[in-house]
Design a protein around this motif. Structure first.
Motif, PDB file in Angstrom:
ATOM      1  N   ASP A  89       0.838  -1.201   0.000  1.00  0.00           N
ATOM      2  CA  ASP A  89       0.000   0.000   0.000  1.00  0.00           C
ATOM      3  C   ASP A  89       0.871   1.249   0.000  1.00  0.00           C
ATOM      4  N   LEU A  90       0.588   2.147  -0.926  1.00  0.00           N
ATOM      5  CA  LEU A  90       1.363   3.383  -1.047  1.00  0.00           C
ATOM      6  C   LEU A  90       0.434   4.586  -0.925  1.00  0.00           C
ATOM      7  N   ASP A  91       1.043   5.731  -0.624  1.00  0.00           N
ATOM      8  CA  ASP A  91       0.301   6.988  -0.576  1.00  0.00           C
ATOM      9  C   ASP A  91       0.448   7.718  -1.895  1.00  0.00           C
ATOM     10  N   THR A  92      -0.651   8.317  -2.349  1.00  0.00           N
ATOM     11  CA  THR A  92      -0.581   9.212  -3.512  1.00  0.00           C
ATOM     12  C   THR A  92      -1.588  10.333  -3.284  1.00  0.00           C
ATOM     13  N   ARG A  93      -1.342  11.465  -3.926  1.00  0.00           N
ATOM     14  CA  ARG A  93      -2.352  12.528  -3.942  1.00  0.00           C
ATOM     15  C   ARG A  93      -2.314  13.190  -5.319  1.00  0.00           C
ATOM     16  N   ASP A  94      -3.423  13.162  -5.997  1.00  0.00           N
ATOM     17  CA  ASP A  94      -3.534  13.796  -7.313  1.00  0.00           C
ATOM     18  C   ASP A  94      -2.470  13.319  -8.307  1.00  0.00           C
ATOM     19  N   LEU A  95      -2.067  12.061  -8.200  1.00  0.00           N
ATOM     20  CA  LEU A  95      -1.132  11.511  -9.181  1.00  0.00           C
ATOM     21  C   LEU A  95      -1.918  10.737 -10.230  1.00  0.00           C
ATOM     22  N   ALA A  96      -1.526  10.914 -11.502  1.00  0.00           N
ATOM     23  CA  ALA A  96      -2.091  10.063 -12.550  1.00  0.00           C
ATOM     24  C   ALA A  96      -1.144   8.877 -12.706  1.00  0.00           C
ATOM     25  N   ILE A  97      -1.627   7.688 -12.395  1.00  0.00           N
ATOM     26  CA  ILE A  97      -0.776   6.491 -12.470  1.00  0.00           C
ATOM     27  C   ILE A  97      -0.890   5.912 -13.874  1.00  0.00           C
ATOM     28  N   GLU A  98       0.224   5.872 -14.594  1.00  0.00           N
ATOM     29  CA  GLU A  98       0.162   5.424 -15.996  1.00  0.00           C
ATOM     30  C   GLU A  98       0.537   3.967 -16.159  1.00  0.00           C
ATOM     31  N   ALA A  99       1.437   3.481 -15.336  1.00  0.00           N
ATOM     32  CA  ALA A  99       1.807   2.062 -15.421  1.00  0.00           C
ATOM     33  C   ALA A  99       2.412   1.619 -14.106  1.00  0.00           C
ATOM     34  N   VAL A 100       2.128   0.382 -13.738  1.00  0.00           N
ATOM     35  CA  VAL A 100       2.773  -0.220 -12.562  1.00  0.00           C
ATOM     36  C   VAL A 100       3.324  -1.556 -13.037  1.00  0.00           C
TER      37      VAL A 100
ATOM     38  N   LEU B 170       5.502  11.982  -5.654  1.00  0.00           N
ATOM     39  CA  LEU B 170       5.928  10.617  -5.945  1.00  0.00           C
ATOM     40  C   LEU B 170       5.094   9.631  -5.129  1.00  0.00           C
ATOM     41  N   PRO B 171       4.728   8.511  -5.737  1.00  0.00           N
ATOM     42  CA  PRO B 171       4.006   7.506  -4.959  1.00  0.00           C
ATOM     43  C   PRO B 171       4.998   6.879  -3.987  1.00  0.00           C
ATOM     44  N   CYS B 172       4.648   6.833  -2.707  1.00  0.00           N
ATOM     45  CA  CYS B 172       5.622   6.343  -1.730  1.00  0.00           C
ATOM     46  C   CYS B 172       4.918   5.967  -0.436  1.00  0.00           C
ATOM     47  N   GLN B 173       5.672   5.384   0.480  1.00  0.00           N
ATOM     48  CA  GLN B 173       5.169   5.166   1.829  1.00  0.00           C
ATOM     49  C   GLN B 173       5.455   6.469   2.560  1.00  0.00           C
ATOM     50  N   ASP B 174       4.462   7.341   2.570  1.00  0.00           N
ATOM     51  CA  ASP B 174       4.698   8.729   2.989  1.00  0.00           C
ATOM     52  C   ASP B 174       4.503   8.872   4.499  1.00  0.00           C
ATOM     53  N   THR B 175       5.377   8.216   5.241  1.00  0.00           N
ATOM     54  CA  THR B 175       5.365   8.309   6.694  1.00  0.00           C
ATOM     55  C   THR B 175       6.802   8.431   7.188  1.00  0.00           C
ATOM     56  N   PRO B 176       7.046   9.261   8.191  1.00  0.00           N
ATOM     57  CA  PRO B 176       8.421   9.387   8.682  1.00  0.00           C
ATOM     58  C   PRO B 176       8.912   8.142   9.434  1.00  0.00           C
ATOM     59  N   ARG B 177       8.035   7.149   9.613  1.00  0.00           N
ATOM     60  CA  ARG B 177       8.487   5.899  10.239  1.00  0.00           C
ATOM     61  C   ARG B 177       9.419   5.126   9.309  1.00  0.00           C
ATOM     62  N   ILE B 178       9.325   5.432   8.012  1.00  0.00           N
ATOM     63  CA  ILE B 178      10.085   4.679   7.016  1.00  0.00           C
ATOM     64  C   ILE B 178      11.129   5.586   6.374  1.00  0.00           C
ATOM     65  N   ARG B 179      12.360   5.093   6.256  1.00  0.00           N
ATOM     66  CA  ARG B 179      13.454   5.893   5.684  1.00  0.00           C
ATOM     67  C   ARG B 179      14.025   5.172   4.476  1.00  0.00           C
ATOM     68  N   ALA B 180      14.354   5.950   3.455  1.00  0.00           N
ATOM     69  CA  ALA B 180      14.924   5.344   2.250  1.00  0.00           C
ATOM     70  C   ALA B 180      16.075   6.189   1.713  1.00  0.00           C
TER      71      ALA B 180
END
Ligand code: BES
Ligand code: ZN
Length: 588
Positions: free
Chosen positions: A50-61, A135-145
């Motif tokens: 599960d990822l977070d997005t806001r107002d993103l148009a997803i074209e391909a996964v 960017l589609p991502c795990q948008d939480t500060p609990r996770i670092r990349a």
């Protein structure tokens, strides 16, 4: 599906992102970023991610090899955006997408909105929960990349990122491609880039100041103390872990005073007062390099761990560099702001005046206040006074060492203190600080003779005694700020006129003084100040200034209120999305 951060769809039972590879194509004509991102996970997914997005148009996964993957994009939630659920069993996923022109993290400026008037400018502001709109991502500060990124931009523009800068290449006649790398793991809210007509000047062995060419020299002058501050910070908090500390001076619509993007702090041009008096904001963002970027709040419910510790650290830097009297004056200004916010929030919801807050179904932008900053500061000052500075400093260094590159909650701090530094909290009643409203009775008082004199003058004016010119003439910028913050809410028109005629603060180059004075003048319904209020509201997007000025107009009566609506209508297109919604909430 355990969710520990109320502001993210990231699921704690699923794998975490450890690395991102990004390619961004910045389209300044359409105000769109076309992106391709590969997320690398710490283990293969167990069917769903599960990822977070806001107002993103997803074209391909797709999988890493390009095989299409099934995905679902849920209906939008007003605060969280849309959950993107990808069905996969692998430890990599690739997503092709585009951002929306109104993406909440991005502001697209026309040439007219820049200092140079020749080129467009675009920048990100991802804190608190806007990274998901770029960017589609795990948008939480609990996770670092960690990440690497390639930015493809119009050739005449410069791209900078909060990351190590790699080489630039040209692509065709009209595009440039910049490479960046972030070798340390960061939470998503620290993802940042800016693209525009930028120049830079070196101000220290590890520091450059970037700004538009017409501003860069003034900026380098204003921030000449960056390197001494950096050295003092290392002495207090340990070696600087991010290699470089550069500062980017943004166009005036930048909604914050500063943003601690790692390696490249973003600041408002309002700091360029011409007297180096607002450098404490840079000290603040620098301090975040330890408290925030290294030791990170696990969610916005523990935001005080980022900001309270950072204000404490900022004031230690200010004290070391500029002296105790300056620190006391700045702390007094903070205390006055805190009291105003506590009074305001007590009407809305007193629980928002706690350090630890429940933000379920609350938008972090809407509950932003000085409470986590200044109540957090006073709490830490209380602990410092409890054990003395040497012991407190030992605790602070150990705290940073113990939690570096992790994301923590208030309980993690408390467990650490109970085990390793019980003396620091011994005898302190923690509950009123952390989970109680308002300011606890044992809040340390911030006082000095100089401050007493300043406050006394402001109070006496309230009782009808004008402050003597000779004394005001001797005020430094911090004394002025403390004075303006202590004035009564309104003054009679002839007092406003007398003061404005003598000091002309409504046209001061120091934005803090200008706004501090204009707030009182506008609230007092002092007509001649309205034009200066208007020009400030038209020419800055910093929310710290928009909030008091719009509020002052709205509360000044029908004429002020009508003026506020008129100004907002003319200015709203210039504001960053978060600043626009703040101002809108006030004028509507
Ligand atoms: N991290 C904040 C800015 C921020 C907070 C952005 C919450 C988005 C959501 C930054 O470090 C900050 O606190 N800036 C202050 C500076 C001040 C306290 C010295 C500001 O912008 O005024
Ligand atoms: Zn901060």
């Amino acid at each position: 599906m355990p969710r520990l951060d109320p502001h993210s769809y990231a699921d704690d039972a699923q794998p975490s992102t450890v690395r991102m590879n990004l390619q961004l194509w910045v389209d300044v004509l359409r105000s769109v970023v076309r992106g391709e991102i590969t997320l690398h996970l710490d283990r293969p997914a167990d069917g769903t991610l599960d990822l977070d997005t806001r107002d993103l148009a997803i074209e391909a996964v797709t999988s890493a090899s390009g095989a299409p993957l099934r995905f679902e994009l849920d209906a939008p939630d007003l605060i969280l955006g849309r959950r993107l659920r990808v069905f996969l069993d692998d430890d990599q996923v690739r997503i092709v997408y585009r951002t929306a022109p109104h993406a909440s993290a991005l502001q697209w400026l026309s040439p007219a909105q820049t200092a140079g008037q020749q080129h467009p400018f675009v920048f990100t502001q991802c804190q608190a929960i806007h990274a998901r709109s770029v960017l589609p991502c795990q948008d939480t500060p609990r996770i670092r990349a960690r990440f690497s990124a390639e930015l493809n931009v119009p050739r005449e523009l410069t791209a900078v990122m909060a990351a190590a800068h790699g080489p630039r290449q040209y692509a065709g006649d009209d595009r440039a491609v910049y490479q960046f790398d972030m070798p340390q793991p960061i939470p998503s809210y620290l993802f940042a880039f800016a693209v525009g007509d930028l120049a830079s000047i070196e101000v220290g062995p590890r520091s450059k100041v970037y700004a538009e060419p017409s501003v860069v020299e003034a900026a380098a002058w204003e921030f000449a103390d960056i390197d001494p501050l950096l050295q003092r910070a290392e002495a207090l908090f340990g070696p600087y872990p991010w290699d470089r500390f550069d500062v980017l001076v943004m166009p005036p619509s930048f909604p914050y005073g500063g943003m601690e993007n790692p390696r490249l702090t973003f600041v408002t041009p309002a700091l360029l007062a011409g007297d180096r008096s607002l450098v404490s904001v840079v000290a603040h963002e620098l301090a975040h390099s330890w408290t925030g970027n290294l030791v990170t709040n696990a969610s916005m419910e523990h935001f005080w761990l980022n900001e309270g510790f950072t204000v404490y650290a900022e004031r230690r830097l200010v004290e070391a560099q500029y002296g105790e009297p300056t620190r006391v004056l700045q702390a007094a200004v903070g205390r006055a702001d805190l009291e105003l916010d506590i009074a305001r929030l007590s009407e809305v919801d007193p629980r928002l005046t706690q350090l630890r807050v429940d933000l379920t179904e609350r938008d972090p932008d809407e509950v932003f206040s000085t409470v986590p900053y200044e109540k957090g500061y006073l709490f830490l000052l209380r602990l410092e006074e409890n054990v003395g500075r040497d012991r407190f400093d030992e605790m602070l260094r150990r705290y940073i060492e113990r939690f570096r590159f992790t994301s923590i909650t208030t309980d993690d701090l408390l467990d650490f203190l109970r085990v390793e530094f019980p003396d620091v909290i011994d005898g302190v009643d923690l509950a009123p600080w952390l989970d109680g409203p308002g300011l606890p009775n044992d809040a340390p008082s911030v006082r000095s003779d100089r401050l007493n004199l300043v406050i006394d003058l402001a109070h006496r004016w309230r009782d009808g005694h004008r402050p003597p010119f000779e004394v005001l003439d001797g005020f430094g910028p911090d004394e002025w700020q403390a004075f303006l913050g202590t004035l009564p809410p309104t003054l009679p028109a002839d007092e406003c006129e007398w003061f404005e005629d003598r000091f002309g603060l409504s046209t001061s180059d120091n934005a803090e003084l200008r706004v501090g004075w204009l707030t009182v003048a506008a609230r007092s319904n002092y007509g001649p100040a309205f034009d200066a209020v208007e020009s400030t509201l038209m020419n800055t997007g910093r929310m710290k200034y928009l909030r008091p000025l719009y509020n002052a107009l709205v509360h000044a009566g029908p004429i002020g209120k009508a003026r506020a609506s008129k100004i907002f209508a003319a200015a709203e297109q210039r504001y960053h999305p978060v600043a626009r919604s703040l101002a809108k909430r006030i004028v509507q």
